[in-house]
Write a protein that holds these residues in place. Structure first.
Motif, PDB file in Angstrom:
ATOM      1  N   SER A 211       3.711  34.857   0.305  1.00 26.00           N
ATOM      2  CA  SER A 211       2.277  34.885   0.036  1.00 26.00           C
ATOM      3  C   SER A 211       1.858  33.751  -0.897  1.00 26.00           C
ATOM      4  N   SER A 212       2.850  32.951  -1.354  1.00 26.73           N
ATOM      5  CA  SER A 212       2.556  31.800  -2.207  1.00 26.73           C
ATOM      6  C   SER A 212       3.658  30.764  -2.009  1.00 26.73           C
ATOM      7  N   ASN A 213       3.481  29.561  -2.586  1.00 26.03           N
ATOM      8  CA  ASN A 213       4.464  28.483  -2.470  1.00 26.03           C
ATOM      9  C   ASN A 213       5.496  28.506  -3.587  1.00 26.03           C
ATOM     10  N   THR A 214       5.416  29.508  -4.457  1.00 22.90           N
ATOM     11  CA  THR A 214       6.361  29.595  -5.566  1.00 22.90           C
ATOM     12  C   THR A 214       7.594  30.397  -5.143  1.00 22.90           C
ATOM     13  N   SER A 215       8.620  30.306  -5.955  1.00 20.88           N
ATOM     14  CA  SER A 215       9.832  31.090  -5.733  1.00 20.88           C
ATOM     15  C   SER A 215      10.326  31.599  -7.076  1.00 20.88           C
ATOM     16  N   PRO A 216      10.656  32.897  -7.177  1.00 20.69           N
ATOM     17  CA  PRO A 216      10.625  33.928  -6.128  1.00 20.69           C
ATOM     18  C   PRO A 216       9.186  34.317  -5.780  1.00 20.69           C
ATOM     19  N   TYR A 217       9.002  34.845  -4.577  1.00 20.77           N
ATOM     20  CA  TYR A 217       7.656  35.113  -4.100  1.00 20.77           C
ATOM     21  C   TYR A 217       7.500  36.562  -3.655  1.00 20.77           C
ATOM     22  N   TYR A 218       6.254  36.990  -3.560  1.00 21.18           N
ATOM     23  CA  TYR A 218       5.917  38.265  -2.943  1.00 21.18           C
ATOM     24  C   TYR A 218       5.512  38.006  -1.488  1.00 21.18           C
ATOM     25  N   THR A 219       5.542  39.047  -0.680  1.00 14.52           N
ATOM     26  CA  THR A 219       5.041  38.952   0.686  1.00 14.52           C
ATOM     27  C   THR A 219       4.030  40.071   0.919  1.00 14.52           C
ATOM     28  N   SER A 220       3.289  39.933   2.002  1.00 10.14           N
ATOM     29  CA  SER A 220       2.430  41.028   2.452  1.00 10.14           C
ATOM     30  C   SER A 220       3.248  41.857   3.438  1.00 10.14           C
ATOM     31  N   PRO A 221       3.678  43.058   3.059  1.00  7.70           N
ATOM     32  CA  PRO A 221       4.605  43.836   3.892  1.00  7.70           C
ATOM     33  C   PRO A 221       4.057  44.108   5.290  1.00  7.70           C
ATOM     34  N   LEU A 222       4.942  43.933   6.293  1.00  6.69           N
ATOM     35  CA  LEU A 222       4.604  44.245   7.688  1.00  6.69           C
ATOM     36  C   LEU A 222       5.345  45.519   8.069  1.00  6.69           C
ATOM     37  N   ARG A 223       4.585  46.572   8.317  1.00  4.38           N
ATOM     38  CA  ARG A 223       5.180  47.873   8.626  1.00  4.38           C
ATOM     39  C   ARG A 223       4.636  48.365   9.972  1.00  4.38           C
ATOM     40  N   PRO A 224       5.223  47.910  11.079  1.00  5.44           N
ATOM     41  CA  PRO A 224       4.709  48.294  12.402  1.00  5.44           C
ATOM     42  C   PRO A 224       4.932  49.762  12.746  1.00  5.44           C
ATOM     43  N   GLY A 225       5.909  50.419  12.080  1.00  5.53           N
ATOM     44  CA  GLY A 225       6.170  51.835  12.341  1.00  5.53           C
ATOM     45  C   GLY A 225       6.644  52.102  13.751  1.00  5.53           C
ATOM     46  N   ASN A 226       7.358  51.143  14.355  1.00  4.31           N
ATOM     47  CA  ASN A 226       7.788  51.263  15.749  1.00  4.31           C
ATOM     48  C   ASN A 226       9.241  51.690  15.904  1.00  4.31           C
ATOM     49  N   CYS A 227       9.815  52.273  14.851  1.00  6.21           N
ATOM     50  CA  CYS A 227      11.219  52.694  14.893  1.00  6.21           C
ATOM     51  C   CYS A 227      11.290  54.216  14.939  1.00  6.21           C
ATOM     52  N   SER A 228      12.165  54.726  15.792  1.00  4.29           N
ATOM     53  CA  SER A 228      12.298  56.180  15.948  1.00  4.29           C
ATOM     54  C   SER A 228      13.306  56.788  14.985  1.00  4.29           C
ATOM     55  N   LYS A 229      14.037  55.947  14.245  1.00  6.14           N
ATOM     56  CA  LYS A 229      15.049  56.436  13.313  1.00  6.14           C
ATOM     57  C   LYS A 229      14.403  56.852  11.990  1.00  6.14           C
ATOM     58  N   ASP A 230      15.141  57.649  11.219  1.00  2.00           N
ATOM     59  CA  ASP A 230      14.681  58.046   9.888  1.00  2.00           C
ATOM     60  C   ASP A 230      15.250  57.106   8.838  1.00  2.00           C
ATOM     61  N   MET A 231      14.466  56.873   7.801  1.00  2.00           N
ATOM     62  CA  MET A 231      14.957  56.119   6.653  1.00  2.00           C
ATOM     63  C   MET A 231      15.541  57.089   5.634  1.00  2.00           C
ATOM     64  N   ARG A 232      16.594  56.633   4.966  1.00  2.00           N
ATOM     65  CA  ARG A 232      17.192  57.414   3.884  1.00  2.00           C
ATOM     66  C   ARG A 232      17.232  56.550   2.629  1.00  2.00           C
ATOM     67  N   ILE A 233      17.132  57.212   1.497  1.00  2.00           N
ATOM     68  CA  ILE A 233      17.143  56.503   0.227  1.00  2.00           C
ATOM     69  C   ILE A 233      18.578  56.125  -0.133  1.00  2.00           C
ATOM     70  N   THR A 234      18.738  54.951  -0.747  1.00  2.00           N
ATOM     71  CA  THR A 234      20.050  54.503  -1.203  1.00  2.00           C
ATOM     72  C   THR A 234      19.852  53.562  -2.382  1.00  2.00           C
TER      73      THR A 234
END
Length: 578
Positions: A211-234
């Motif tokens: 989201s910027s030209n600096t490093s380290p950088y942030y991004t605008s998260p892309l979450r399409p939600g097209n996965c049928s699997k479950d996420m687990r915390i780790t």
């Protein structure tokens, strides 16, 4: 402000880290993105061609295994020295991940209870100085990775989304970490959150644009939600969160020469393929017409005069048939991984006394053992120079309750100008090639354990690996056990750490004999200083130590009741694997 940079070697990038991994820096965790956007301004054809590692055999195998039509190529990560940049110049950018942080509220004049929040600044004390990244992330077996959905974790299906959560860690266990919503009072703890299944967001943060030209950088998260699997915390530092998948091949003498290197150049190989696929045919015994024909085609494809001169000289000396046969061998699409391994083994068997630029192996040193020994007499070949090429083809995320066969491999390749590029590195070092003095396995075919092994159903224990067709054969496991014992013994006599030594187990095509390669080609470890080759002439004590290691079994003293040492060895193998 002076920014701090963290150096990372090419071998570390390929073997341990790479795209999609989380590295711990002085200023907090950072996620390594894919080659694009990670390389930024250096993601261009000229830089990639400059740092390309040429190995058509390995690239053809990766292309076949990946089931893609476009050519696969290998990139050695550009270095500061190679780019003529200062050591503190940032070559590869990283991403801030996870973005949820814990502020401990210990600043004078701004003290408050610890809070969990998302973003660069604490919403309570308006500072990020006393904050650290939360150590938990969420992942799914298909390779997706995301921040934990703390709103769902605390509220379940409720829509309350406060600016922050109260974080109370009253002890070291997960149950003692409580998270409370300051708006509605909803409360839970990390032990309960670990039991939750989160709907997968389908996010690959390593593919997102900065989201910027600096490093380290942030991004605008892309979450399409097209996965049928479950996420687990780790935990973000868990080694199972990202398991690299690599493939390594030796540079064998057969292809370690000037003409082979030229034929592997992209302009040459693509040009020759176009010429040979053309409808115009040539007379194989008319060298002059053939040379004129390919000279015209390769010149149009941008091949340099120096390379053309070497190609013409090779055709004149070796003939058209041998020249084309070498080119077809290098560019064969039919080889499996085991075909490449068989080719390595056969090349090692005939490599002594035939030095090339990247391979130097001396004649064998015989090691005689007593008839009653469980280890037969051996031939030990010191390899004073050896080159390997290792490529990271992808990775898997081994989340909770997921078997390896249930996980999905995520490719590390990037697409640039119709080619797929994979990160890789060249390793140079030394090794020992060990074979049987009698060129055949000891007499194990008549042993009861051998027959029991053959009768056992091994399919349920097989992983989907390149070695699957041979790795459960008793001959292979016998050699593998001997190899591990030799590595432990070698580490005692050379000062090498056992972890720094790598192995290669070979079976002949007819499975009647085989060999072991013990080597070190990884920069930054112990190798390349003669420690391995130096013990070849005094290898007998190493073999005796290895035999003692094999004789000690976790099932002793029960195993000691057996009289036949070879039978003991084989039965231990069955016990160890099954």
């Amino acid at each position: 402000m002076v920014r701090e940079y963290q150096p990372i070697s090419r071998s570390q990038f390929v073997l341990t880290y790479g795209p999609g991994s989380i590295i711990e820096s002085k200023n907090g965790p950072r996620l390594i993105p894919k080659l694009y956007p990670g390389l930024g301004e250096f993601f261009n054809p000229s830089t990639f061609q400059r740092f390309e590692i040429l190995d058509v055999r390995l690239c053809k195998y990766i292309q076949k295994n990946s089931q893609v039509e476009d050519r696969c190529r290998i990139l050695s990560l550009p270095s500061n020295a190679g780019l003529e940049k200062q050591q503190n110049f940032r070559v590869y950018s990283t991403q801030i991940f996870p973005t949820w942080r814990i502020c401990y509220g210990r600043l004078e004049g701004r003290k408050h209870d610890p809070v969990l929040y998302n973003g660069p600044e604490c919403p309570v004390c308006k500072s990020g100085v006393d904050s650290g990244a939360v150590r938990f992330v969420a992942a799914c077996p298909d390779g997706h990775l995301d921040d934990v959905d703390w709103h769902y974790a605390v509220h379940k299906k409720r829509t309350c989304k406060p600016r922050y959560y109260l974080w109370n860690a009253s002890g070291s266990s997960l149950a003692n970490i409580e998270i409370t919503c300051p708006d509605c009072g909803a409360k839970t703890n990390m032990q309960e959150i670990y039991k939750l299944k989160f709907r997968c967001s389908g996010r690959f943060p390593e593919k997102e644009r900065p989201s910027s030209n600096t490093s380290p950088y942030y991004t605008s998260p892309l979450r399409p939600g097209n996965c049928s699997k479950d996420m687990r915390i780790t935990q973000r530092q868990s080694t199972s969160l990202r398991m690299s998948e690599t493939v390594t091949l030796l540079t064998i003498p057969k292809y370690d020469n000037t003409i082979s290197r030229i034929l592997q150049q992209n302009r040459v190989s693509s040009g020759l393929n176009m010429i040979l696929d053309a409808p115009i045919k040539f007379v194989e015994n008319d060298k002059e017409k053939f040379i004129k024909w390919i000279t015209t085609g390769l010149t149009k494809n941008g091949v340099s005069k120096e390379s053309l001169d070497i190609i013409i000289s090779e055709i004149q000396v070796a003939g058209i048939g041998k020249f084309l046969n070498l080119f077809k061998q290098l560019n064969s699409d039919e080889r499996s991984f085991l075909d490449l391994i068989y080719e390595e083994y056969e090349s090692l068997l005939s490599g002594a006394g035939r030095p090339t630029d990247n391979f130097v192996m001396d004649n064998c040193e015989p090691v005689l053992t007593l008839p009653e020994s469980i280890i037969p007499s051996l031939n030990v070949y010191p390899i004073r120079k050896i080159r390997t090429i290792t490529v990271q083809t992808g990775y898997r995320r081994m989340v909770a309750h997921a078997d390896k066969n249930d996980t999905k491999k995520v490719s590390t390749a990037v697409h640039l100008e119709q080619d797929f590029w994979y990160p890789g590195f060249e390793g140079f070092g030394e090794g020992l090639f060990i074979t049987f003095a009698e060129s055949q396995f000891p007499k194990i075919l008549d042993e009861t354990a051998y027959k029991n092994w053959k009768d056992h159903d091994k399919t349920k224990n097989q992983d989907k690996t390149d070695w699957a067709d041979i790795c459960t054969l008793p001959e292979f496991v016998w050699l593998h056990t001997l190899s591990h014992a030799l590595i432990r013994a070698v580490s005692e006599y050379t000062g090498y750490s056992a972890a720094s030594l790598r192995e290669r187990i070979y079976l002949s095509r007819d499975q009647k004999t085989g060999g072991i390669l013990i080597y070190n080609t990884t920069p930054g470890q112990d190798g390349g200083m003669g420690g391995l080759t130096g013990i070849a002439k005094t290898f007998s004590p190493v073999v005796k130590t290895a035999e003692e290691i094999i004789k000690i079994c976790s099932n002793d003293p029960l195993c000691c009741d057996q009289k036949n040492p070879l039978k003991i060895l084989m039965e231990r193998l069955v016990t160890a694997v099954y």
